[in-house]
Design a protein around this motif. Structure first.
Motif, PDB file in Angstrom:
ATOM      1  N   ASP A 194       0.824  -1.293  -0.053  1.00 43.62           N
ATOM      2  CA  ASP A 194      -0.089   0.113   0.091  1.00 43.62           C
ATOM      3  C   ASP A 194       0.743   1.213   0.040  1.00 43.62           C
ATOM      4  N   PRO A 195       0.741   2.258  -0.981  1.00 45.29           N
ATOM      5  CA  PRO A 195       1.603   3.259  -1.128  1.00 45.29           C
ATOM      6  C   PRO A 195       1.304   4.378   0.209  1.00 45.29           C
ATOM      7  N   ALA A 196       0.175   4.284   0.601  1.00 43.62           N
ATOM      8  CA  ALA A 196      -0.360   4.921   1.946  1.00 43.62           C
ATOM      9  C   ALA A 196       0.151   4.595   3.245  1.00 43.62           C
ATOM     10  N   ALA A 197       0.495   3.055   3.254  1.00 43.79           N
ATOM     11  CA  ALA A 197       0.817   2.414   4.343  1.00 43.79           C
ATOM     12  C   ALA A 197       1.607   1.129   4.075  1.00 43.79           C
ATOM     13  N   PRO A 198       3.029   1.178   3.921  1.00 43.57           N
ATOM     14  CA  PRO A 198       3.796   0.297   3.304  1.00 43.57           C
ATOM     15  C   PRO A 198       4.026  -1.032   3.968  1.00 43.57           C
ATOM     16  N   GLY A 199       3.379  -1.017   5.246  1.00 43.81           N
ATOM     17  CA  GLY A 199       3.279  -2.387   5.822  1.00 43.81           C
ATOM     18  C   GLY A 199       1.944  -3.148   5.374  1.00 43.81           C
ATOM     19  N   ARG A 200       1.064  -2.471   4.689  1.00 41.49           N
ATOM     20  CA  ARG A 200      -0.052  -3.171   4.465  1.00 41.49           C
ATOM     21  C   ARG A 200      -0.144  -3.434   2.937  1.00 41.49           C
ATOM     22  N   LEU A 201      -0.985  -4.655   2.538  1.00 43.04           N
ATOM     23  CA  LEU A 201      -0.956  -5.014   1.039  1.00 43.04           C
ATOM     24  C   LEU A 201      -2.296  -4.564   0.393  1.00 43.04           C
ATOM     25  N   ILE A 202      -2.627  -4.305  -0.773  1.00 45.48           N
ATOM     26  CA  ILE A 202      -3.766  -3.992  -1.623  1.00 45.48           C
ATOM     27  C   ILE A 202      -3.744  -4.940  -2.674  1.00 45.48           C
ATOM     28  N   PRO A 365      -5.221   5.488  13.544  1.00 42.97           N
ATOM     29  CA  PRO A 365      -5.427   4.246  12.714  1.00 42.97           C
ATOM     30  C   PRO A 365      -6.670   4.635  11.530  1.00 42.97           C
ATOM     31  N   ASP A 366      -7.197   5.782  11.666  1.00 45.93           N
ATOM     32  CA  ASP A 366      -8.375   6.366  10.834  1.00 45.93           C
ATOM     33  C   ASP A 366      -7.832   6.410   9.435  1.00 45.93           C
ATOM     34  N   MET A 380     -13.122   4.028   9.730  1.00 45.67           N
ATOM     35  CA  MET A 380     -12.899   3.831  11.136  1.00 45.67           C
ATOM     36  C   MET A 380     -13.087   2.400  11.568  1.00 45.67           C
ATOM     37  N   GLU A 381     -12.263   1.764  12.011  1.00 48.98           N
ATOM     38  CA  GLU A 381     -12.578   0.264  12.804  1.00 48.98           C
ATOM     39  C   GLU A 381     -12.745   0.291  14.129  1.00 48.98           C
ATOM     40  N   ASP A 382     -13.563  -0.580  14.664  1.00 51.69           N
ATOM     41  CA  ASP A 382     -13.944  -0.938  15.811  1.00 51.69           C
ATOM     42  C   ASP A 382     -14.199   0.287  17.051  1.00 51.69           C
ATOM     43  N   VAL A 383     -14.824   1.048  16.332  1.00 50.01           N
ATOM     44  CA  VAL A 383     -15.599   2.445  16.950  1.00 50.01           C
ATOM     45  C   VAL A 383     -16.731   2.341  17.019  1.00 50.01           C
TER      46      VAL A 383
END
Length: 727
Positions: A194-202, A365-366, A380-383
């Motif tokens: 993910d370009p916005a969050a390199p630790g994640r995949l898309i 995390p949002d 938003m997750e788990d809110v």
């Protein structure tokens, strides 16, 4: 015993086994025909090595080659499973084919002539098997050549896409489509960091995936494993499909993984490796790397664009990292007026500033994204809904604060719809649609509102979409109608002027002005309907002033009309056509409409003032900068918002607001009108404060223009709802 086959039949035997598609089929044809020719009860072909026993006929299916070893050795009498002691005969296949044809029968032993016939059939079968093996080898070579050619063509197509600087998505899609074709149309996907969050995949591209919405849940796990292992890995999906994942690189670093599903045990490593190398070449190219960033980033705001945001949303809804997802759908109010008035560059500057304010209200995390135009979204997750609403309220408050754009101060707003879902319940399209519906509900209730989606909203939205489509035909179909509500002196109840509104006589029921204005704005018809209302009002006012000289009429206008450079000249032309002075008309605009672009508003209002038209600020007290408006703009009249008037006899806070408005307006020598006067107590309190004009059902109810005209001409009293008041 006599032979049953002739030389001609032996030739037919050869033709039959040779015509078989493969060796197994040839054996299955040869054994029964040999048994028929030799009047035998059982038979098989025994091949050397692991090939074993083939074409068993009349013998148990689980028989092994060693159980036929005596017959293969030439013993005339052997003991076989199921049959017991039998006469046997054996003939080698020859032609370089190791093995032979075994037959057996319970009665007579095989004669020399029969053994000779068996030898002939075995030789014919051996020749046929050798031919079939040669053909199979040639076919395999051709197929391998075709596969290699297809792989080469796919790689060349990808390389051409890279060389031509085609859009990144075209390059990635060429890879996945080509890989799927090489793998027999197997589902193939490309997961990238993910370009916005390199630790994640898309999931950046997919081909022939049966359920695109589930791609992320199947692909991302094996992709992450391949990246961690640095080599091809094979996994089994929850549905039992075999998944193969191979890492890809960019500038020497792992950048993602190519993933294929449903390959079974087929060895496709060479295809996956070749394609992963080509992807690595594409991703390593400097301009392609930059294109990858641009493909997922909104260039104005730096936020994830709609595609990346939807991918992240889909991951949250199908993954295991959270239990619930809440989505905020944000639409800016009055943005179009700023964009149309100050230009697109100013609009772009405003969007960038809004994005910074949205970011400032979020938790770490949002995820915020720009969906397009003046629409944003927040994941938003788990809110809880309550916490999400609090974030939305903060965004609304920040959006309502002034912006300095292109050297001017502008005011906009934001309307927000909220939708929530448990993981696995809906897909990204559904929750986006729900939040969108809630956002439109918020917009209809006024600027700066937050609405949480409920299931019953969809039915209302369907009705609204139908109304919006029907509105295009409202003017030519003569479905619009004016209503008149008199403006009165609070102390005496005498007529002082009128307020004109428009309503829509839709076949399904009347649509009031507030909803009509919102629909017209959404449909881009507010200018047409506003123009019709102005022309009709002036035509009626011409007749009314013939009976009651000096009567004025108030008409509501919106931000889009104020921003229109032609609006002032259109008003002047309508007044001239109606032979009326500008002082006969009072144009009413809300604070929100006037603050969308104060500079443009001031320019438009000065032109109107030059025509003699008077201006009233409606809903006064509800905006963020009410008092400053009275100094900045050429205002003649202040209309106190009905929410303060209705609460002033019950709430000390509302009473204080009304007193402050009346005091400020009197100090600036402005006319004051109280909207929505409901009872005598309110009217008396207003008179004591110094507010002498009012409008509301306590004084006069709304009526059709024809009735109002008739009453004026006959000199009859208007239908009053109360007696006059004394100060």
């Amino acid at each position: 015993m006599p032979l049953h086959w002739s030389t001609h039949q032996l030739t037919e035997f050869f033709s039959a086994v040779s015509a078989s598609g493969d060796a197994d089929a040839a054996v299955r044809i040869a054994v029964p025909r040999a048994l028929e020719a030799l009047d035998a009860d059982a038979g098989a072909v025994v091949l050397d090595g692991e090939a074993g026993v083939r074409g068993l006929t009349g013998l148990p299916g689980e028989i092994r080659a060693e159980q036929l070893s005596a017959a293969v050795a030439g013993e005339p009498v052997v003991d076989l499973p199921l049959l017991g002691e039998v006469n046997s005969a054996y003939a080698a296949l020859g032609s370089g084919i190791g093995g032979g044809l075994v037959v057996a029968r319970l009665d007579d032993e095989f004669s020399a002539e029969e053994r000779q016939m068996l030898q002939g059939m075995a030789q014919v079968l051996g020749l046929a098997l050798r031919n079939l093996r040669t053909l199979a080898t040639e076919r395999a070579l051709r197929e391998e050549g075709a596969r290699r050619q297809a792989l080469l063509e796919t790689l060349l197509a990808v390389q051409r896409s890279i060389s031509r600087r085609e859009p990144l998505q075209s390059v990635l899609d060429a890879i996945t489509v080509g890989a799927s074709g090489l793998l027999g149309q197997a589902p193939v996907a490309l997961a990238l960091c993910d370009p916005a969050a390199p630790g994640r995949l898309i999931v950046a591209s997919r081909a022939h995936w049966p359920e695109p919405a589930t791609t992320a849940s199947v692909v991302l796990g094996p992709a992450a494993d391949a990246i961690a292992a640095g080599q091809t890995v094979r996994r089994t999906s929850p549905s039992g499909d075999r998944i193969t994942a191979t890492p890809v690189h960019a500038r020497g670093d792992v950048a993602g993984s190519l993933v294929a599903a449903g390959l079974g045990d087929t060895d496709t490593s060479h295809v996956m490796t070749a394609l992963s190398q080509q992807i690595s070449i594409a991703l390593t190219d400097a301009r392609t790397v930059e294109a990858m960033r641009e493909a997922y980033r909104d260039p104005l705001t730096g936020l994830p664009n709609r595609r990346l945001f939807a991918e992240r949303l889909e991951q949250s809804l199908t993954g295991e990292q959270c239990r619930t997802v809440v989505l905020l759908f944000i639409d800016l109010d009055r943005f179009k007026a700023v964009n149309d008035t100050l230009g697109h560059n100013a609009g772009d500057e405003l969007l960038a500033a809004v994005s910074e304010r949205i970011r400032g209200q979020l938790r770490p995390p949002d995820v915020a994204g720009r969906l397009g135009g003046d629409e944003f979204a927040v994941l938003m997750e788990d809110v809880s809904i309550e916490d999400a609403r609090a974030v939305a309220e903060r965004i609304v408050a920040r959006a309502a604060e002034p912006f300095s754009i292109a050297g001017r101060v502008v005011h906009i707003g934001a309307s927000i719809g909220i939708a929530a879902a448990a993981v696995g319940d809906v897909d990204a399209t559904a929750i986006l649609g729900n939040a969108d519906v809630a956002m439109y509900r918020a917009k209809r209730t006024g600027s700066g509102r937050v609405v949480v989606y409920t299931a019953d909203m969809h039915a209302g939205e369907t009705t609204r979409l139908r109304l919006r489509a029907d509105l295009e035909h409202a003017v030519p179909a003569r479905q619009l109608q004016l209503t008149v509500q008199p403006l009165a002196r609070l102390s005496s109840g005498t007529l002082d002027g009128v307020e004109v509104a428009v309503r829509w006589r839709h076949p399904s029921g009347a649509v009031a002005y507030a909803e009509l204005a919102a629909l017209a704005t959404e449909a881009g018809l507010i200018g047409e309907i506003g123009g019709w209302t102005l022309r009709e009002t002036i035509a009626c006012l011409h007749d009314w002033r013939a009976v009651r000289p000096g009567l004025t009429a108030g008409v509501s206008i919106c931000a889009q009309q104020i921003a229109d450079e032609r609006f002032a000249s259109d008003v002047a032309a309508a007044l001239e056509n109606g032979s009326l002075p500008g002082s006969a008309l009072v144009l009413q605009a809300t604070e929100a409409a006037l603050t969308a672009d104060p500079v443009r508003a001031a320019s438009t209002l000065r032109l109107l003032r030059h025509c003699g038209v008077r201006l009233a600020v409606a809903d006064f007290g509800t905006g963020p900068s009410s008092l400053s408006l009275l100094r900045q703009l050429p205002v003649d009249q202040v209309r106190i918002d009905r929410s303060f008037v209705s609460g002033m006899t019950r709430s000390s806070a509302d009473l204080a607001v009304v007193r402050a408005i009346v005091g400020a307006a009197r100090a600036l020598d402005l006319e004051i009108v109280a909207d929505g006067v409901q009872d005598a107590e309110q009217a008396q309190a207003l008179v004591r404060m110094g507010c002498h004009l009012g409008q509301g059902n306590h004084l006069y109810g709304p009526m059709e223009p024809r009735l109002f005209t008739g009453l004026l001409r006959r000199g009859q009293a208007l239908p009053r709802l109360t007696d006059p008041l004394t100060a």
